[in-house]
Design a protein around this motif. Structure first.
Motif, PDB file in Angstrom:
ATOM      1  N   TYR A  57       0.824  -1.213   0.000  1.00  0.00           N
ATOM      2  CA  TYR A  57       0.000   0.000   0.000  1.00  0.00           C
ATOM      3  C   TYR A  57       0.858   1.264   0.000  1.00  0.00           C
ATOM      4  O   TYR A  57       0.624   2.191  -0.792  1.00  0.00           O
ATOM      5  CB  TYR A  57      -0.927   0.016   1.221  1.00  0.00           C
ATOM      6  N   PHE A  58       1.876   1.331   0.874  1.00  0.00           N
ATOM      7  CA  PHE A  58       2.704   2.531   0.969  1.00  0.00           C
ATOM      8  C   PHE A  58       3.477   2.789  -0.321  1.00  0.00           C
ATOM      9  O   PHE A  58       3.637   3.936  -0.743  1.00  0.00           O
ATOM     10  CB  PHE A  58       3.664   2.440   2.153  1.00  0.00           C
ATOM     11  N   ASN A  59       3.964   1.746  -0.945  1.00  0.00           N
ATOM     12  CA  ASN A  59       4.703   1.924  -2.199  1.00  0.00           C
ATOM     13  C   ASN A  59       3.814   2.528  -3.280  1.00  0.00           C
ATOM     14  O   ASN A  59       4.225   3.419  -4.027  1.00  0.00           O
ATOM     15  CB  ASN A  59       5.284   0.585  -2.665  1.00  0.00           C
ATOM     16  N   GLU A  60       2.581   2.052  -3.373  1.00  0.00           N
ATOM     17  CA  GLU A  60       1.620   2.603  -4.342  1.00  0.00           C
ATOM     18  C   GLU A  60       1.241   4.034  -3.973  1.00  0.00           C
ATOM     19  O   GLU A  60       1.167   4.922  -4.824  1.00  0.00           O
ATOM     20  CB  GLU A  60       0.362   1.734  -4.392  1.00  0.00           C
ATOM     21  N   TRP A  61       1.012   4.241  -2.683  1.00  0.00           N
ATOM     22  CA  TRP A  61       0.577   5.555  -2.199  1.00  0.00           C
ATOM     23  C   TRP A  61       1.629   6.626  -2.475  1.00  0.00           C
ATOM     24  O   TRP A  61       1.303   7.731  -2.915  1.00  0.00           O
ATOM     25  CB  TRP A  61       0.293   5.463  -0.698  1.00  0.00           C
ATOM     26  N   LEU A  62       2.892   6.315  -2.238  1.00  0.00           N
ATOM     27  CA  LEU A  62       3.960   7.273  -2.504  1.00  0.00           C
ATOM     28  C   LEU A  62       4.012   7.650  -3.979  1.00  0.00           C
ATOM     29  O   LEU A  62       4.177   8.827  -4.328  1.00  0.00           O
ATOM     30  CB  LEU A  62       5.309   6.683  -2.076  1.00  0.00           C
ATOM     31  N   ASN A  87      11.807   3.800   8.520  1.00  0.00           N
ATOM     32  CA  ASN A  87      11.129   3.782   9.816  1.00  0.00           C
ATOM     33  C   ASN A  87       9.794   3.040   9.830  1.00  0.00           C
ATOM     34  O   ASN A  87       9.517   2.278  10.761  1.00  0.00           O
ATOM     35  CB  ASN A  87      10.900   5.224  10.303  1.00  0.00           C
ATOM     36  N   ILE A  88       8.983   3.257   8.805  1.00  0.00           N
ATOM     37  CA  ILE A  88       7.629   2.683   8.816  1.00  0.00           C
ATOM     38  C   ILE A  88       7.613   1.230   8.347  1.00  0.00           C
ATOM     39  O   ILE A  88       7.094   0.350   9.042  1.00  0.00           O
ATOM     40  CB  ILE A  88       6.684   3.544   7.962  1.00  0.00           C
ATOM     41  N   LEU A  89       8.179   0.952   7.188  1.00  0.00           N
ATOM     42  CA  LEU A  89       8.093  -0.398   6.621  1.00  0.00           C
ATOM     43  C   LEU A  89       8.822  -1.475   7.430  1.00  0.00           C
ATOM     44  O   LEU A  89       8.313  -2.593   7.543  1.00  0.00           O
ATOM     45  CB  LEU A  89       8.573  -0.400   5.169  1.00  0.00           C
ATOM     46  N   PRO A  90      10.018  -1.193   7.993  1.00  0.00           N
ATOM     47  CA  PRO A  90      10.665  -2.243   8.795  1.00  0.00           C
ATOM     48  C   PRO A  90       9.793  -2.729   9.956  1.00  0.00           C
ATOM     49  O   PRO A  90       9.875  -3.892  10.353  1.00  0.00           O
ATOM     50  CB  PRO A  90      11.934  -1.551   9.309  1.00  0.00           C
ATOM     51  N   ARG A  91       8.969  -1.838  10.506  1.00  0.00           N
ATOM     52  CA  ARG A  91       8.111  -2.201  11.643  1.00  0.00           C
ATOM     53  C   ARG A  91       6.743  -2.717  11.207  1.00  0.00           C
ATOM     54  O   ARG A  91       6.202  -3.654  11.811  1.00  0.00           O
ATOM     55  CB  ARG A  91       7.941  -0.971  12.552  1.00  0.00           C
ATOM     56  N   TRP A  92       6.170  -2.132  10.158  1.00  0.00           N
ATOM     57  CA  TRP A  92       4.776  -2.427   9.822  1.00  0.00           C
ATOM     58  C   TRP A  92       4.566  -3.046   8.440  1.00  0.00           C
ATOM     59  O   TRP A  92       3.441  -3.384   8.085  1.00  0.00           O
ATOM     60  CB  TRP A  92       3.947  -1.128   9.893  1.00  0.00           C
ATOM     61  N   GLY A  93       5.620  -3.185   7.664  1.00  0.00           N
ATOM     62  CA  GLY A  93       5.478  -3.616   6.279  1.00  0.00           C
ATOM     63  C   GLY A  93       4.720  -4.905   6.065  1.00  0.00           C
ATOM     64  O   GLY A  93       3.948  -5.045   5.110  1.00  0.00           O
ATOM     65  N   ASN A  94       4.881  -5.897   6.962  1.00  0.00           N
ATOM     66  CA  ASN A  94       4.225  -7.199   6.786  1.00  0.00           C
ATOM     67  C   ASN A  94       2.825  -7.273   7.397  1.00  0.00           C
ATOM     68  O   ASN A  94       2.152  -8.297   7.279  1.00  0.00           O
ATOM     69  CB  ASN A  94       5.096  -8.314   7.383  1.00  0.00           C
ATOM     70  N   TYR A  95       2.405  -6.195   8.045  1.00  0.00           N
ATOM     71  CA  TYR A  95       1.045  -6.151   8.593  1.00  0.00           C
ATOM     72  C   TYR A  95       0.036  -5.946   7.474  1.00  0.00           C
ATOM     73  O   TYR A  95       0.323  -5.295   6.467  1.00  0.00           O
ATOM     74  CB  TYR A  95       0.893  -5.001   9.585  1.00  0.00           C
ATOM     75  N   ARG A  96      -1.175  -6.475   7.661  1.00  0.00           N
ATOM     76  CA  ARG A  96      -2.293  -6.089   6.795  1.00  0.00           C
ATOM     77  C   ARG A  96      -2.851  -4.780   7.343  1.00  0.00           C
ATOM     78  O   ARG A  96      -2.795  -4.536   8.552  1.00  0.00           O
ATOM     79  CB  ARG A  96      -3.364  -7.172   6.780  1.00  0.00           C
ATOM     80  N   THR A 114      -3.526  -1.464  14.850  1.00  0.00           N
ATOM     81  CA  THR A 114      -4.332  -1.064  16.004  1.00  0.00           C
ATOM     82  C   THR A 114      -3.735   0.172  16.659  1.00  0.00           C
ATOM     83  O   THR A 114      -2.518   0.374  16.659  1.00  0.00           O
ATOM     84  CB  THR A 114      -4.398  -2.185  17.056  1.00  0.00           C
ATOM     85  N   ARG A 115      -4.603   0.956  17.226  1.00  0.00           N
ATOM     86  CA  ARG A 115      -4.179   2.213  17.845  1.00  0.00           C
ATOM     87  C   ARG A 115      -3.242   1.956  19.027  1.00  0.00           C
ATOM     88  O   ARG A 115      -2.249   2.668  19.207  1.00  0.00           O
ATOM     89  CB  ARG A 115      -5.405   2.997  18.311  1.00  0.00           C
ATOM     90  N   SER A 116      -3.544   0.946  19.838  1.00  0.00           N
ATOM     91  CA  SER A 116      -2.730   0.685  21.036  1.00  0.00           C
ATOM     92  C   SER A 116      -1.308   0.259  20.672  1.00  0.00           C
ATOM     93  O   SER A 116      -0.324   0.743  21.264  1.00  0.00           O
ATOM     94  CB  SER A 116      -3.394  -0.393  21.908  1.00  0.00           C
ATOM     95  N   GLU A 117      -1.168  -0.640  19.678  1.00  0.00           N
ATOM     96  CA  GLU A 117       0.167  -1.087  19.280  1.00  0.00           C
ATOM     97  C   GLU A 117       0.937   0.043  18.613  1.00  0.00           C
ATOM     98  O   GLU A 117       2.144   0.203  18.839  1.00  0.00           O
ATOM     99  CB  GLU A 117       0.050  -2.282  18.329  1.00  0.00           C
ATOM    100  N   TYR A 118       0.218   0.839  17.820  1.00  0.00           N
ATOM    101  CA  TYR A 118       0.862   1.968  17.147  1.00  0.00           C
ATOM    102  C   TYR A 118       1.324   3.004  18.165  1.00  0.00           C
ATOM    103  O   TYR A 118       2.414   3.562  18.051  1.00  0.00           O
ATOM    104  CB  TYR A 118      -0.110   2.592  16.144  1.00  0.00           C
ATOM    105  N   GLN A 119       0.501   3.252  19.190  1.00  0.00           N
ATOM    106  CA  GLN A 119       0.865   4.220  20.225  1.00  0.00           C
ATOM    107  C   GLN A 119       2.139   3.786  20.957  1.00  0.00           C
ATOM    108  O   GLN A 119       3.011   4.610  21.264  1.00  0.00           O
ATOM    109  CB  GLN A 119      -0.272   4.370  21.234  1.00  0.00           C
ATOM    110  N   LYS A 120       2.273   2.485  21.228  1.00  0.00           N
ATOM    111  CA  LYS A 120       3.490   1.975  21.870  1.00  0.00           C
ATOM    112  C   LYS A 120       4.709   2.218  20.984  1.00  0.00           C
ATOM    113  O   LYS A 120       5.794   2.544  21.474  1.00  0.00           O
ATOM    114  CB  LYS A 120       3.332   0.480  22.158  1.00  0.00           C
ATOM    115  N   TRP A 121       4.515   2.042  19.680  1.00  0.00           N
ATOM    116  CA  TRP A 121       5.618   2.267  18.732  1.00  0.00           C
ATOM    117  C   TRP A 121       6.047   3.734  18.720  1.00  0.00           C
ATOM    118  O   TRP A 121       7.238   4.048  18.680  1.00  0.00           O
ATOM    119  CB  TRP A 121       5.179   1.840  17.334  1.00  0.00           C
TER     120      TRP A 121
END
Length: 390
Positions: A66-71, A94-103, A108-115
């Motif tokens: 998604y991010f690759n297309e969006w950019l 910063n973003i893809l190494p942590r979240w790239g394999n997520y759908r 989730t807001r809680s996991e993202y907030q911890k990050w």
């Protein structure tokens, strides 16, 4: 292919399509249209999106895809190259190494907030805000542009603030600036192009005009009007790391401006123009610039920003001054103008700031001191008035 049917008083469409990633057939249905025509228009737009983006429905797409297309679609065509490179680098590092394999739907807001809290242990508040801004904007587009999420999963995120006060801007006091420029004016022993006064002219211009280093390095001799004592600032030089330099538009709309110069600086720029020609004739390997660049390398190309910074540091060492950066000359000019009593709005326009607020916030410690001095003068005036009345 799209199919339409009327359900009660409303129309709906159904689109059959093949998911590019899985190769499976899928359907997309949407209703609530008042007329068949409205349903047809919406279906055409939806089909175009599916054919163009090829995303899974309902947030099943991987964050990386998604991010690759969006950019490519929403950022690259509309941002300056240097701005796009910064955003792309933040996504990649910063973003893809942590979240790239997520759908997308698994965010989730809680996991993202911890990050975000974890990021703050490594980066400044401003850097984390920039990273979050990129991520959040992408999620908003996933909702409203791509229609693959129902809502932004990272809304209302809290970013820990800096506990320490902002670092004050670095600048030279009046006597320090004079000491610095005197040191630049003296030729360096064993210098390759000892006859050149280019750096003296450049650093004097920065300290007397408030130009950004990129704006100064982008100047050509066509940009200066010696009769009217003005410089037209309408471009900036961008020198990306390990990449080809290029000219870009100024930082903001208000950065596109005409800056008035004092007579002493204009006189020095005249000398620099003559000196530049002398140096070209004097040294065999010193070439003129094809684009009439005001400050250039020995081969005629633009001066490299990092080379200017290194030269600046060396001058600071020779002059026994704090080792600052060339940007300190811009700050020095602003501070000296304010201390001389210049209007804040005038200083803001001269620097090419986006607003007066930017100027006031940047030089807060200076403006506060000026306010205190003004109040002291007012109190002294009022006391004299009372004495006179008595």
């Amino acid at each position: 292919m799209a199919f339409f049917r009327k359900r009660g008083e409303k129309w709906e469409y159904r689109i059959s399509y093949v998911d590019r990633r899985t190769g499976k057939s899928k359907e997309k249905t949407k209703g609530g249209f008042k007329t068949k025509k409205e349903a047809q228009v919406a279906a055409t737009a939806a089909e175009a999106d599916l054919n163009y983006f090829g995303f899974d429905e309902n947030g099943n797409e991987k964050v990386e895809k998604y991010f690759n297309e969006w950019l490519e679609v929403y950022k690259k065509p509309y941002l300056k190259p240097i701005t796009y490179s910064v955003q792309e680098r933040n996504v990649r590092l910063n973003i893809l190494p942590r979240w790239g394999n997520y759908r997308l739907k698994d965010l989730t807001r809680s996991e993202y907030q911890k990050w975000i809290i974890e990021l703050r242990s490594h980066y400044s508040e401003g850097t984390v805000r920039r990273i979050h801004s990129i991520f959040s904007t992408a999620m908003v587009d996933a909702v409203h542009e791509y229609n693959i999420l129902r809502e932004n999963p990272i809304q209302k995120i809290k970013i820990p603030k800096d506990t320490e006060s902002k670092e004050k801007v670095q600048f030279f006091e009046k006597n320090e600036l004079e000491q610095f420029l005197n040191s630049v004016a003296k030729p360096i022993k064993n210098a390759k192009y000892k006859h050149s006064i280019q750096y003296y002219a450049l650093f004097t211009l920065l300290s007397r005009s408030g130009l950004r280093i990129g704006e100064a390095l982008a100047l050509t001799w066509d940009d200066i009007n010696f009769d009217e004592r003005t410089i037209n600032v309408n471009k900036t030089l961008v020198y990306p790391l390990n990449s080809t330099p290029y000219l870009s538009t100024p930082k903001s709309k208000k950065s596109n401006r005409v800056v008035k110069l004092d007579e002493e600086t204009i006189s020095l720029m005249r000398k620099h123009r003559v000196n530049q020609k002398e140096v070209i004739l004097m040294y065999e390997h010193y070439q003129p610039s094809k684009d009439k660049v005001m400050f250039h390398q020995h081969d005629g190309r633009w001066l490299r920003t990092n080379v200017v910074r290194e030269y600046f540091k060396e001058v600071c060492k020779r002059a026994d001054l704090p080792i600052l950066s060339p940007h300190a000359l811009r700050h020095s000019h602003a501070v000296h103008l304010l201390e001389a009593g210049a209007n804040l709005k005038y200083v803001s326009e001269r620097l090419g700031h986006a607003s007066v607020k930017v100027t006031a916030d940047t030089y807060l410690h200076i403006t506060k001191k000026l306010e205190d001095d003004a109040l002291d003068l007012y109190n002294k005036y009022m006391d004299r008035t009372k004495t006179g009345q008595a």
